[in-house]
Design an enzyme around this catalytic site. Structure first.
Site, mmCIF file in Angstrom:
data_model
loop_
_atom_site.group_PDB
_atom_site.id
_atom_site.type_symbol
_atom_site.label_atom_id
_atom_site.label_comp_id
_atom_site.label_asym_id
_atom_site.label_seq_id
_atom_site.Cartn_x
_atom_site.Cartn_y
_atom_site.Cartn_z
ATOM 1 N N ASP A 1 67.282 10.359 -101.244
ATOM 2 C CA ASP A 1 68.087 10.585 -102.351
ATOM 3 C C ASP A 1 69.662 10.412 -102.261
ATOM 4 O O ASP A 1 70.345 11.329 -102.726
ATOM 5 C CB ASP A 1 67.790 11.962 -102.931
ATOM 6 C CG ASP A 1 66.070 12.136 -103.223
ATOM 7 O OD1 ASP A 1 65.514 10.973 -103.255
ATOM 8 O OD2 ASP A 1 65.967 13.174 -103.726
ATOM 9 N N CYS B 1 65.502 18.417 -101.425
ATOM 10 C CA CYS B 1 64.653 17.272 -101.191
ATOM 11 C C CYS B 1 64.608 16.960 -99.710
ATOM 12 O O CYS B 1 63.329 16.499 -99.323
ATOM 13 C CB CYS B 1 65.229 16.062 -101.960
ATOM 14 S SG CYS B 1 65.150 16.398 -103.855
ATOM 15 N N LYS C 1 60.716 8.742 -106.648
ATOM 16 C CA LYS C 1 59.920 9.965 -106.636
ATOM 17 C C LYS C 1 60.361 10.825 -107.848
ATOM 18 O O LYS C 1 61.665 11.128 -108.194
ATOM 19 C CB LYS C 1 60.046 10.797 -105.401
ATOM 20 C CG LYS C 1 61.510 11.365 -104.937
ATOM 21 C CD LYS C 1 61.379 11.619 -103.629
ATOM 22 C CE LYS C 1 62.682 12.221 -103.260
ATOM 23 N NZ LYS C 1 63.267 13.458 -103.898
#
Ligand code: TIU
Length: 230
Positions: A24, A162, A129
């Protein structure tokens, strides 16, 4: 096998069966005007993880390692955005709403994409995701197993959200995870510190922790002719 000095003890890996997973590193988290700032955070704290990650990415590519990038986000129709996630925080501007970098955390928008410094190269899978963990509702596990990957070198943001969720998911699926401390970032210095500590405590309950310098030292021992792709 290469050996990276790490805690709680040295991490041994074969670059042919280890993947670099970059979590990310999206504009929406590391720049102003995205999701990170909408949550009330100082996004500049994450930027310092970008240069060491860039060095690790360059070295991993040179060694022929498999590289996977992830992005948190949702379909433009938001059909995969749970109401609970949308409502959380009572944000004035939240997921799906327009911002200076496009609709927040929506696939295809400028803010949703990965920062230029870490732009995925052709052949490096990008896993989109909808959640915090990179294994939930994605084909990441299939991609890794198809390639024979057993160990993950993990970089990205944010450490306690995350990165942690993904490392925990990976650990339960039987992957060894090495987290590079200077290549992961948190909006909260205390969460960065404790997030790192939690991974390596109890004999490495979720994995190992090292840093870009020690990882690069280990990778430097790979002769170019023996790169994993050749
Ligand atoms: N808010 C926060 O710290 N993180 C996230 O929402 N997503 C990720 O960590 N990628």
């Amino acid at each position: 096998m290469l050996i990276v000095q790490a805690e709680p003890y040295a991490f041994e890996f074969d670059p042919a069966t280890a993947a670099l997973v970059i979590i990310d590193m999206q504009r929406d988290f590391v720049y102003k005007g995205g999701f990170g700032e909408a949550l009330g955070n100082d996004t500049s704290l994450l930027l310092k993880a970008v240069p060491p990650t860039e060095r690790v990415l360059g070295a991993a590519r040179a060694a022929g390692m498999f590289v996977v990038h992830t992005r948190e986000g949702h379909r433009p129709d938001l059909a995969d955005l749970p109401q609970a996630k949308k409502r959380r925080g009572h944000l004035k501007v939240g997921i799906g709403d327009p911002g200076p970098m496009g609709r927040i955390l929506v696939r295809g928008e400028h803010g949703h994409d990965i920062v230029d410094e870490l732009k995925p190269a052709p052949g490096e899978p990008i896993v989109d995701k909808p959640g915090k963990g990179a294994f939930y509702a994605t084909d990441l596990d299939t991609i890794l197993r198809t390639r024979g990957i057993r160990q993950l070198i993990v970089c990205g943001v944010t450490t306690e959200v995350c990165v942690h969720t993904t490392v925990r998911e990976a650990n339960d699926r039987g992957y060894d995870c090495l987290v590079l401390e200077d290549c992961v970032g948190s909006y909260f210095p205390e969460f960065q510190a404790v997030g790192i500590k939690m991974i390596k405590a109890q004999g490495g309950i979720f994995g190992w922790v090292s840093d870009s310098t020690r990882f690069l030292e280990a990778l430097a021992k790979v002769p170019p002719a023996r790169s994993a792709r050749s």
